[in-house]
Design a protein around this motif. Structure first.
Motif, short mmCIF file in Angstrom:
data_model
loop_
_atom_site.label_atom_id
_atom_site.label_comp_id
_atom_site.label_asym_id
_atom_site.label_seq_id
_atom_site.Cartn_x
_atom_site.Cartn_y
_atom_site.Cartn_z
N UNK A 204 18.52 47.69 -46.70
CA UNK A 204 18.92 48.14 -48.02
C UNK A 204 18.27 47.30 -49.11
N UNK A 205 17.84 47.94 -50.16
CA UNK A 205 17.19 47.29 -51.31
C UNK A 205 15.89 46.59 -50.93
N UNK A 206 15.29 46.99 -49.80
CA UNK A 206 14.06 46.36 -49.35
C UNK A 206 12.83 47.19 -49.68
N UNK A 207 11.70 46.75 -49.13
CA UNK A 207 10.43 47.46 -49.35
C UNK A 207 9.53 47.29 -48.14
N UNK A 208 8.36 47.92 -48.20
CA UNK A 208 7.42 47.83 -47.09
C UNK A 208 6.75 46.46 -46.99
N UNK B 44 11.71 50.04 -34.71
CA UNK B 44 12.68 48.95 -34.83
C UNK B 44 13.03 48.77 -36.29
N UNK B 45 14.10 48.04 -36.57
CA UNK B 45 14.47 47.80 -37.96
C UNK B 45 15.65 46.87 -38.05
N UNK B 46 15.91 46.42 -39.29
CA UNK B 46 17.03 45.50 -39.55
C UNK B 46 18.08 46.18 -40.42
N UNK B 47 19.33 45.92 -40.13
CA UNK B 47 20.47 46.37 -40.93
C UNK B 47 20.40 47.89 -41.14
N UNK B 48 20.21 48.37 -42.38
CA UNK B 48 20.02 49.81 -42.59
C UNK B 48 18.90 50.34 -41.71
N UNK B 49 17.80 49.56 -41.59
CA UNK B 49 16.68 49.97 -40.75
C UNK B 49 17.01 49.92 -39.27
N UNK B 50 17.95 49.05 -38.86
CA UNK B 50 18.40 49.04 -37.47
C UNK B 50 19.13 50.33 -37.13
N UNK B 51 19.97 50.78 -38.08
CA UNK B 51 20.58 52.09 -37.92
C UNK B 51 19.51 53.17 -37.89
N UNK B 52 18.58 53.12 -38.85
CA UNK B 52 17.55 54.15 -38.93
C UNK B 52 16.72 54.24 -37.66
N UNK C 263 1.83 51.81 -31.34
CA UNK C 263 2.31 51.63 -32.71
C UNK C 263 3.80 51.31 -32.70
N UNK C 264 4.18 50.31 -33.50
CA UNK C 264 5.58 50.01 -33.76
C UNK C 264 5.87 50.30 -35.23
N UNK C 265 6.82 51.19 -35.50
CA UNK C 265 7.35 51.37 -36.84
C UNK C 265 8.46 50.35 -37.05
N UNK C 266 8.33 49.52 -38.09
CA UNK C 266 9.28 48.44 -38.34
C UNK C 266 9.93 48.68 -39.70
N UNK C 267 11.23 49.00 -39.69
CA UNK C 267 11.92 49.49 -40.87
C UNK C 267 12.67 48.37 -41.60
N UNK C 268 12.70 48.47 -42.93
CA UNK C 268 13.40 47.48 -43.75
C UNK C 268 14.85 47.87 -43.95
#
Length: 297
Positions: free
Chosen positions: A71-75, A149-157, A64-69
């Motif tokens: 700021x101001x994003x959604x699933x 994994x994630x982008x921007x805010x999600x990259x930090x997360x 499983x890969x959790x992929x995070x969004x």
């Protein structure tokens, strides 16, 4: 810390200008699912993208890969704007390990525990979402079967959660991650983008405690850390290419397996995240394979 506005609309601007956007794709995608979360007191919305083999091989288990969004994003973001379904198909067609991708919707939580704000999101992801996914789908419910994994805010997360719970993740990837250090300067725009995640009013001590460098320092010397992939556009308008390089140097100093990629011609937006996603999926596949993930369990 550089001046920035990590909003969905500014990130979309470059992508829309180049003609990308939501397009219908044939894929095994489940949208608008929900996982119960005692930590939040409300369900966690999420979507799932399943590899073709999930249906064709009904006894097989998958990582499983959790992929995070961001700021101001959604699933829905990675499916609608990131080309997730297409990238999964490309990765598995090239012979890489297939896995399940889960995209939770976490608001502007920054994926931290913040009971006075958006809730205990770190606890919710680790103690509620991951077990719910392992219970509902044919996963490999072990460290070797989990990546984030994630982008921007999600990259930090993603990096924050992986460092605080290295026993749960074997691989982590950050795309244009907001990888701040405790003493990075903070502007009024930065504080607005935090949406109270580090206190309202902003609490500089909480901000420093939530830094990924604080997370690194707090780890025991014998901690088994995940493999890292750090990437950014070479023209990131918020200086997050430099943040990725800075963390890469620190990880190498600590002998942590890490890869850094800075792509020329890209800034902080969906064009970069869309185009880099395939490399992220391939990295996750290779990292989990190296960590011993098996889809035959």
């Amino acid at each position: 810390m550089p001046r920035r506005r990590w909003t969905l609309w500014s990130a979309l601007a470059g992508l829309i200008a180049t003609g990308f956007g939501p397009v219908p794709v044939a894929a095994r995608v489940l949208r608008d699912l929900a996982a119960p979360s005692p930590a939040l007191g409300q369900p966690i919305p999420y979507a799932v993208a399943l590899p073709d083999a999930y249906d064709s091989e009904p006894t097989r288990r998958f990582p499983v890969l959790l992929l995070l969004h961001g700021t101001d994003g959604s699933h829905h973001d990675w499916l609608d704007w990131g080309g997730l379904a297409e990238s999964i198909a490309d990765s598995t067609a090239s012979g890489h390990l297939p896995f399940i991708v889960v995209t939770p919707g976490a608001g502007n939580s920054w994926y931290v525990d913040n009971p006075a704000g958006e809730g205990a999101w770190e606890t919710a992801v680790i103690e509620d979402l991951l077990p719910a996914i392992d219970a509902r789908f044919r996963t490999i419910p072990a460290r070797a079967g989990h990546a984030i994994a994630g982008l921007s805010m999600g990259g930090y997360g993603a990096v924050h959660l992986a460092l605080r719970h290295p026993d749960r993740f074997a691989a982590v990837a950050s795309l244009s991650g907001a990888l701040f250090a405790p003493d990075d300067p903070v502007s009024d725009d930065d504080i607005a983008d935090f949406h109270g995640a580090f206190g309202s009013p902003f609490d500089s001590e909480r901000y420093a405690q939530a830094s990924i460098y604080t997370d690194l320092t707090a780890l025991p010397p014998d901690a088994m850390l995940p493999r890292f992939y750090l990437s950014s556009g070479g023209h990131d308008q918020y200086g997050l290419d430099l943040a990725a390089l800075r963390l890469y140097q620190e990880l190498k100093r600590r002998d942590v397996p890490a890869t850094v990629v800075v792509r020329a011609g890209y800034d902080h937006g969906w064009l970069f995240w869309h185009d880099d996603l395939g490399a992220v999926l391939d990295f996750v596949s290779d990292a989990l394979t190296a960590e011993g993930a098996s889809t035959s369990q």
